[in-house]
Design a protein around this motif. Structure first.
Motif, short mmCIF file in Angstrom:
data_model
loop_
_atom_site.label_atom_id
_atom_site.label_comp_id
_atom_site.label_asym_id
_atom_site.label_seq_id
_atom_site.Cartn_x
_atom_site.Cartn_y
_atom_site.Cartn_z
N SER A 64 3.48 8.21 -1.37
CA SER A 64 2.42 7.42 -1.98
C SER A 64 2.84 7.09 -3.40
O SER A 64 3.80 7.67 -3.93
N LYS B 59 -4.18 7.67 1.88
CA LYS B 59 -2.90 8.03 2.49
C LYS B 59 -2.61 9.53 2.43
O LYS B 59 -1.94 10.07 3.30
N ASP C 203 -3.17 2.77 -0.36
CA ASP C 203 -2.63 3.58 -1.44
C ASP C 203 -3.37 3.33 -2.75
O ASP C 203 -4.07 2.32 -2.91
#
Length: 607
Positions: free
Chosen positions: A424, A330, A372
């Motif tokens: 994140s 991410k 993630d």
């Protein structure tokens, strides 16, 4: 106040990203739904015992376990297999080395990514301060697997790096650009890849003020600002070759279209003009998530990309080198050294106005479709400290998709507020940190220069930052370790500074945690380090005592102290009452000592 516009714009775009990502996730779940079908078996099988395990209804646990796999069901009476394969997350590749050096890489159809980029000189030049800065925002969207649409927004509003005729001269520009990249030749079908990239930009630029002459005025000595608005553009044809799985070479012929004369007071050419150029670059995958990036570009004319303090225009080669690190699927970051000051395809060839200097470039890219880093959920005690402290921050980061709002007011009029959003589980973007110092008493202090520059009357300090989690017990490390950096400026003096923190948070037992946080302040006025110490002492389930100490590490060091009492209504909502002689809770204020103590209140919200 332009920074307010940028912050507002970025926050709205991030909200859009969040909605878009949620919609994409919803659509994906619909596509991946399983239709169950009864299958007759030749022979029944005994039922296996199911073991149930409680996770206390923690949606975060289930939301982060994004498993991929292959499921095969077979029967004794048939050789047919029913295969279900979950959709695989595509990790976007680097789409450009520089805005004028695009790569033949694309996003998957419907995927998108956003980037915040920062270019700056290492010092402020004639205008002092932290440096001549050019921040930018980029949004990339995959129209198809072989076409990419990109939006560029950039803005620079510092004085020229060098004096012109012994005067400081304001120089301002702002770009809004739309770029389209289309794949023409796929390297899988030929020996190389080729694309066409075209860009159209709206360029607002100005120079001069009520006290200085415009650089576009070469005919007389009158003062005043000259403003111009132009449509500019760029065209390029990136040619790339993957020599092996770790090495990519790039050649980019292109042209930028800029005006060569602005206004009626110029003598001959008083602007850049059009430029053909040949760019080259290489990308070397030094490790699985680490890239070495190099580029070198030669402008061929007929225009120019540089002017000096005597307003003589000429051409300079443009270089860049640095590192790109994909922290996870991410979040990606880049750090480079370059002499390219422009941040859009049309202006990327330009050096810093009035000089040709090495600059630093720091970029962060957010890819909402990526997977993630998984962290185990925080226990309740650690969730109570995730809102950090008063003047000493800790290393914890709220989980992905969480907004954090902090609001502070004290008895002598200090007022601060901040908004952060966790892109994140390991990165939080500090979109807005704004506030004003008030009624400070620095009599006898050797920091009067810092006070007058950043903390004096009518000061409003705007800051933008980010916090990266490096170690965490949530992924089986011994303690939390995070790096935070912020930049910004005082709206009154137009001076800025860089502030960094290296936060270390330790949990000793169920009722005690503590922090050790080295800090560093860097500006054109002064630079020095410091360190903060704090503890979180649980007096009861909802009541916590937080003592803090900060000291600067320099000859005329300051030492300040804070004592806070936190009441938590829930892990997401808490109230702090504190007594402190720190100058304030915002960055620099944490390291400076006021001669008088003040009472304060701080509200903490996570949602």
């Amino acid at each position: 106040m332009r920074i307010v516009f940028y912050i507002f714009l970025i926050s709205q775009l991030l909200n859009f990203v969040g909605v878009f990502a949620g919609k994409a996730k919803e659509d994906s779940s619909k596509l991946n739904s399983i239709n169950w079908k009864k299958v007759d078996e030749n022979k029944s099988k005994p039922l296996q015992k199911i073991i149930w395990k409680s996770y206390k209804n923690d949606e975060f646990y289930f939301g982060n376990k994004n498993k991929q796999g292959l499921i095969k069901n077979s029967t004794n009476s048939s050789n047919e297999e029913k295969i279900y394969e979950s959709s695989k997350i595509s990790v976007p590749q680097i789409t450009e080395l520089e805005p004028f050096l695009p790569l033949n890489n694309f996003l998957d159809y419907g995927n998108f990514q956003t980037s915040i980029r920062w270019k700056s000189s290492f010092d402020g030049g004639a205008s002092d301060g932290i440096g001549q800065q050019n921040p930018s925002f980029v949004f990339d969207y995959g129209i198809s697997d072989s076409s990419l649409l990109s939006l560029y927004i950039t803005g620079a509003d510092d004085d020229l790096y060098n004096l012109v005729d012994g005067q400081k001269i304001n120089y301002y520009w702002q770009n809004y650009g739309l770029s389209f990249k289309k794949k023409l030749i796929d390297e899988e079908d030929f020996e190389f890849g080729l694309s066409l990239v075209s860009t159209l930009e709206y360029w607002r630029h100005a120079s001069g003020s009520e006290t200085s002459k415009s650089i576009f005025n070469q005919s007389d000595s009158s003062l005043g600002k000259d403003k111009f608005e132009d449509l500019v553009g760029a065209l390029s044809f990136p040619i790339s070759k993957n020599l092996n799985e770790n090495f990519t070479a790039l050649i980019v012929p292109g042209i930028t279209f800029l005006p060569e004369k602005l206004g009626s007071k110029g003598i001959g050419k008083n602007a850049y003009g059009n430029n053909f150029y040949i760019g080259s670059g290489i990308i070397f995958n030094a490790a699985e998530d680490l890239n070495l990036l190099f580029s070198y570009t030669t402008p061929l004319g007929p225009g120019n990309n540089y002017f000096d303090s005597d307003l003589n225009y000429s051409r300079k080669s443009i270089y860049s080198f640095g590192l790109g690190w994909d922290i996870n699927s991410k979040i990606g970051i880049e750090g480079k050294i370059t002499n390219s000051y422009g941040a859009s395809p049309s202006t990327g060839l330009l050096t810093i106005p009035s000089d040709n200097l090495p600059l630093y470039s720091a970029n962060i890219t957010y890819k909402p479709h990526g997977e993630d880093t998984y962290l185990n959920p925080l226990n309740e005690r650690d969730r109570f400290i995730s809102n950090s402290g008063i003047t000493v921050n800790n290393a914890l980061i709220p989980r992905a998709g969480t907004s954090q709002i902090l609001f502070n007011y004290d008895s002598r009029g200090n007022l601060f507020g901040s908004y952060g959003y966790s892109l994140s589980n390991i990165f939080q973007l500090e979109l807005l940190n704004i506030g004003s110092f008030n009624d400070l008493n620095f009599s006898g202090s050797k920091n009067s220069n810092l006070y007058s520059t950043y903390l004096g009357e009518n000061n409003i300090n705007f800051r933008l930052g980010g916090k990266l989690l490096i170690l965490s017990p949530q992924k089986d490390d011994l303690y939390w370790l995070a790096l935070r950096a912020s930049v910004g400026r005082n709206d009154d003096t137009n001076q800025g500074y860089l502030f960094t923190e290296f936060m270390n948070t330790f949990r000793l037992n169920n009722w005690l945690a503590f922090n050790i946080t080295p800090k560093y302040f860097f500006s054109g006025v002064d630079s020095f380090g410091g360190i903060g110490f704090s503890s979180y002492i649980n007096l009861s389930d909802n009541l916590m005592l937080i003592p803090e100490i900060n000291t600067s590490i320099k000859k005329d060091s300051d030492l300040n102290s804070t004592l806070a009492l936190r009441y938590s209504f829930s892990p997401e909502k808490s109230l702090d009452l504190y007594y402190s002689n720190a100058a304030g809770v915002q960055d620099l204020g944490q390291l400076l000592k006021d001669n008088q103590y003040r009472f304060g209140i701080k509200f903490n919200f996570l949602y």
